[in-house]
Design an enzyme around this catalytic site. Structure first.
Site, PDB file in Angstrom:
ATOM      1  N   LYS A 114       0.858  -1.189   0.000  1.00  0.00           N
ATOM      2  CA  LYS A 114       0.000   0.000   0.000  1.00  0.00           C
ATOM      3  C   LYS A 114       0.894   1.239   0.000  1.00  0.00           C
ATOM      4  CE  LYS A 114      -3.544   2.490   2.707  1.00  0.00           C
ATOM      5  NZ  LYS A 114      -4.565   2.419   3.775  1.00  0.00           N
TER       6      LYS A 114
ATOM      7  N   ASP B 209      -2.733   9.874   4.212  1.00  0.00           N
ATOM      8  CA  ASP B 209      -4.157   9.522   4.215  1.00  0.00           C
ATOM      9  C   ASP B 209      -4.929  10.447   5.149  1.00  0.00           C
ATOM     10  OD1 ASP B 209      -6.635   8.375   4.126  1.00  0.00           O
ATOM     11  OD2 ASP B 209      -6.091   6.570   5.273  1.00  0.00           O
TER      12      ASP B 209
ATOM     13  N   LYS C 204     -10.666  12.409   8.270  1.00  0.00           N
ATOM     14  CA  LYS C 204     -10.370  11.844   9.589  1.00  0.00           C
ATOM     15  C   LYS C 204     -10.361  12.955  10.640  1.00  0.00           C
ATOM     16  CE  LYS C 204      -7.248   8.116   8.049  1.00  0.00           C
ATOM     17  NZ  LYS C 204      -7.993   6.968   8.607  1.00  0.00           N
TER      18      LYS C 204
ATOM     19  N   ASP D 117       1.196   5.804   5.954  1.00  0.00           N
ATOM     20  CA  ASP D 117       0.246   4.913   5.281  1.00  0.00           C
ATOM     21  C   ASP D 117       0.830   4.282   4.006  1.00  0.00           C
ATOM     22  OD1 ASP D 117      -2.221   3.683   5.539  1.00  0.00           O
ATOM     23  OD2 ASP D 117      -3.322   5.225   4.428  1.00  0.00           O
TER      24      ASP D 117
ATOM     25  N   ASP E 190     -12.450   7.167   3.039  1.00  0.00           N
ATOM     26  CA  ASP E 190     -11.343   6.792   3.921  1.00  0.00           C
ATOM     27  C   ASP E 190     -10.972   5.305   3.770  1.00  0.00           C
ATOM     28  OD1 ASP E 190      -9.346   7.175   5.740  1.00  0.00           O
ATOM     29  OD2 ASP E 190     -10.652   7.268   7.504  1.00  0.00           O
TER      30      ASP E 190
ATOM     31  N   GLU F  29      -9.642   3.900   1.308  1.00  0.00           N
ATOM     32  CA  GLU F  29      -8.975   4.117   0.018  1.00  0.00           C
ATOM     33  C   GLU F  29      -7.943   3.049  -0.298  1.00  0.00           C
ATOM     34  OE1 GLU F  29      -7.958   5.383   2.785  1.00  0.00           O
ATOM     35  OE2 GLU F  29      -5.819   4.946   2.666  1.00  0.00           O
TER      36      GLU F  29
ATOM     37  N   ARG G 210      -7.903  -0.210   0.027  1.00  0.00           N
ATOM     38  CA  ARG G 210      -8.400  -1.383  -0.709  1.00  0.00           C
ATOM     39  C   ARG G 210      -8.658  -1.057  -2.179  1.00  0.00           C
ATOM     40  NH1 ARG G 210     -13.254  -2.087   3.425  1.00  0.00           N
ATOM     41  NH2 ARG G 210     -11.680  -1.029   4.677  1.00  0.00           N
TER      42      ARG G 210
HETATM   43  N1  BES Z   1      -4.885   3.965   6.649  1.00  0.00           N
HETATM   44  C1  BES Z   1      -6.113   3.694   7.311  1.00  0.00           C
HETATM   45  C2  BES Z   1      -6.003   2.571   8.340  1.00  0.00           C
HETATM   46  C3  BES Z   1      -5.137   2.832   9.549  1.00  0.00           C
HETATM   47  C4  BES Z   1      -5.709   3.299  10.720  1.00  0.00           C
HETATM   48  C5  BES Z   1      -3.793   2.550   9.544  1.00  0.00           C
HETATM   49  C6  BES Z   1      -4.918   3.512  11.839  1.00  0.00           C
HETATM   50  C7  BES Z   1      -3.007   2.765  10.648  1.00  0.00           C
HETATM   51  C8  BES Z   1      -3.565   3.241  11.797  1.00  0.00           C
HETATM   52  C9  BES Z   1      -7.172   3.275   6.290  1.00  0.00           C
HETATM   53  O1  BES Z   1      -7.064   3.872   5.051  1.00  0.00           O
HETATM   54  C10 BES Z   1      -8.492   3.662   6.850  1.00  0.00           C
HETATM   55  O2  BES Z   1      -8.714   4.818   6.995  1.00  0.00           O
HETATM   56  N2  BES Z   1      -9.339   2.687   7.131  1.00  0.00           N
HETATM   57  C11 BES Z   1     -10.625   2.924   7.649  1.00  0.00           C
HETATM   58  C12 BES Z   1     -11.589   2.012   6.940  1.00  0.00           C
HETATM   59  C13 BES Z   1     -13.018   2.267   7.276  1.00  0.00           C
HETATM   60  C14 BES Z   1     -13.406   3.662   6.898  1.00  0.00           C
HETATM   61  C15 BES Z   1     -13.878   1.255   6.565  1.00  0.00           C
HETATM   62  C16 BES Z   1     -10.589   2.643   9.145  1.00  0.00           C
HETATM   63  O3  BES Z   1      -9.908   1.713   9.558  1.00  0.00           O
HETATM   64  O4  BES Z   1     -11.200   3.387   9.889  1.00  0.00           O
HETATM   65 ZN    ZN Z   2      -5.215   4.490   4.515  1.00  0.00          ZN
HETATM   66 MN    MN Z   3      -8.084   5.720   4.959  1.00  0.00          MN
END
Ligand code: BES
Ligand code: ZN
Ligand code: MN
Length: 499
Positions: free
Chosen positions: A266, A271, A278, A289, A348, A350, A352
């Protein structure tokens, strides 16, 4: 740091310090008793009085006061002899080295514990000493304009007693240096602020590494990505002013062009969450990220350096995820490279989206196995904390190899369930699939989303959201990026090499 191995007498070492290990309930004999005698019995007295117990990571530092050419003598507890593992060595050596560097030690002689220790091979012992020191002393100081107060360990010399031992020790030490420096490369890329680690800069780093290591590289620009139909990756990138980069590194370790393994990382260089922005607290951590991408770049370099007999491609779909007037919006529908349509529930989710197209690209290249590495879900951190990486897959044979590679590396990986029933949560009313399955089992539904793109190619997904960085200094880990799972990937490439 220079790592070397020499034959010699511990008594004659002329470095700033000597580091020797001691087990619980160990009798003082051999090299350590020579030291004790030279020091007038201070070690044996400390052992008798209980001042030195040999407990794991216990460090006792005494000065030779001119009785030996060396300054400091550091006695490092290794715990119970039969419980010694490579990872315990890494941790203990990492902590000891940080302690000694604070005492202005720049050159260190290490007496490796004998071959009988915990049934480890000598090369392994030497390798882990080298890794522990290089990893434990890692610092990210590039943006401090004043030179740090802290010193630097310039040379670590391991003592070998016989010619045989010496060559094994040297081989292990060299191997450890290559691997630890790869981990530190990944750490550097991850720790770099996002304004210094844009998709363009990340691609340039990848290019430099391929050029110096006899690898090939293709960096696709937006128009080429569009021509390939990567609507999911494009969708994420469309909110950012920074041009996207689709990075493909290629290493051929055998005489065919078949691709044995694709490593996909990734590569979100920042992000923010996009329009589904966020909370501001902790958002800065999202400069990391692209930790999966960093691990892929570092692993590719090392696989090439160690000349593993395998063909591997490393793929990183690099972009920022930012809100703007051109950004993707919740409710939008986009079309991925494999033709599947995706409803955006949250911008968010993103990672995947970018991984989906990277996986399709790997399949188009006919990769025989795919491993993706991603800081994919906050839910992963909730499920497994910061201790282990979650693994998801569609092929148990490949999964077992990944788990084994992790175990050998001392990087914890835990397999997560992939029951069909979880797919239900990803069903969309308007498109083939949606990009969020909601809060329950968030890491699993994210993995199930990716599985739709891996299709029948053997594939394992590693969610490193909890393990890619740490806020604690412990053992060979320091605050910031951990470099996980670079060591696992290097081991895996070796294990997957067709014989
Ligand atoms: N990059 C984040 C996941 C993340 C969170 C990595 C904390 C490291 C520490 C990812 O892109 C994300 O924002 N995921 C969301 C998905 C959800 C919106 C379905 C999440 O985990 O909240
Ligand atoms: Zn992310
Ligand atoms: Mn994200």
């Amino acid at each position: 740091m220079e790592i070397d191995a020499i034959a010699g007498d511990i008594i004659q070492a002329t470095t700033d310090a000597i580091l020797v290990g001691i087990y619980e309930q160990q009798l003082l004999e051999g090299e350590i008793s020579k030291l004790d005698t030279a020091l007038g019995g201070v070690i044996s007295q400390l052992v008798q009085s209980g001042g030195i117990q040999g407990k794991l990571n216990e460090l006792t530092v005494v000065h030779s006061l001119g009785k030996l050419p060396v300054g400091w003598i550091a006695i490092l507890g290794l715990g119970k002899k039969e419980q010694l593992t490579p990872d315990r060595i890494r941790g203990a050596v990492g902590e000891a080295c940080r302690n000694l560097v604070k005492r202005r030690v720049t050159t260190l002689t290490v007496l490796p514990p004998g071959a009988d220790s915990g049934k480890m091979e000598r090369t392994t012992v030497a390798q882990t000493i080298s890794e522990g020191a290089i990893l434990g002393l890692y610092k990210f100081g590039r943006h401090k304009t004043r030179e740090g107060e802290s010193g630097e360990l310039k040379r670590l010399t391991m003592l070998g007693t016989t010619e045989n031992v010496l060559s094994e020790t040297r081989r292990g030490g060299d191997q450890g240096k290559i691997i630890a420096e790869a981990v530190n490369l990944a750490r550097d890329l991850v720790n770099e602020p996002a304004n210094y680690m844009t998709p363009t800069i990340l691609a340039e780093k990848a290019r430099e590494i391929t050029q110096s290591h006899h690898m090939e590289i293709t960096i696709l620009e937006q128009e080429q990505v569009r021509a390939l139909g990567m609507g999911a990756f494009l969708g994420v990138a469309q909110g950012s002013q920074q041009p996207l980069k689709f990075i493909v590194m290629r290493y051929f370790g055998r005489d065919t062009r078949e691709i044995d393994l694709a490593l996909i990382g990734k590569g979100i260089t920042f992000d923010s969450g996009g329009i589904s922005i966020k909370p501001s607290e902790g958002m800065g951590d999202m400069k990391g990220d692209m930790a999966g991408g960093a691990a892929v770049i570092a692993a590719m370099r090392t696989i090439a350096e160690l000349k593993h007999r395998i063909n591997v491609i490393g793929i990183i779909a690099a972009t920022e995820n930012l809100p703007s007037g051109t950004a993707l919006k919740p409710g939008d529908v986009i079309k991925a490279m494999n033709g599947k349509t995706i409803e955006i529930i949250t911008t968010d989710a993103e990672g995947r989206l970018t991984l989906a197209d990277a996986i399709s690209y790997a399949r188009k290249e006919k990769a025989k196995a795919i491993i993706d590495i991603a800081t994919l879900t906050g839910a992963m951190q909730v499920a497994l904390g910061n201790i282990c990486t979650g693994a998801f897959g569609n092929n148990q044979a490949l999964m077992d190899k990944v788990l084994k590679a992790g175990e050998q590396a001392g990087e914890y990986i835990w397999q997560m369930p992939m029951f069909e029933e979880y797919k239900e949560q990803n069903k969309s009313d308007v498109a083939d699939i949606k990009n969020s399955g909601g809060r329950p089992a968030g890491s699993i539904t994210a993995a199930q989303f990716l599985a739709e793109f891996a299709e029948d190619t053997p594939w394992v997904h590693l969610d490193i959201a909890g393990t890619s960085d740490t806020d604690k200094e412990k053992g060979y880990q320091v605050k910031g990026a951990t470099g996980v799972p670079v060591r696992t990937l290097i081991n895996l490439a070796k294990a997957l090499a067709p014989s």
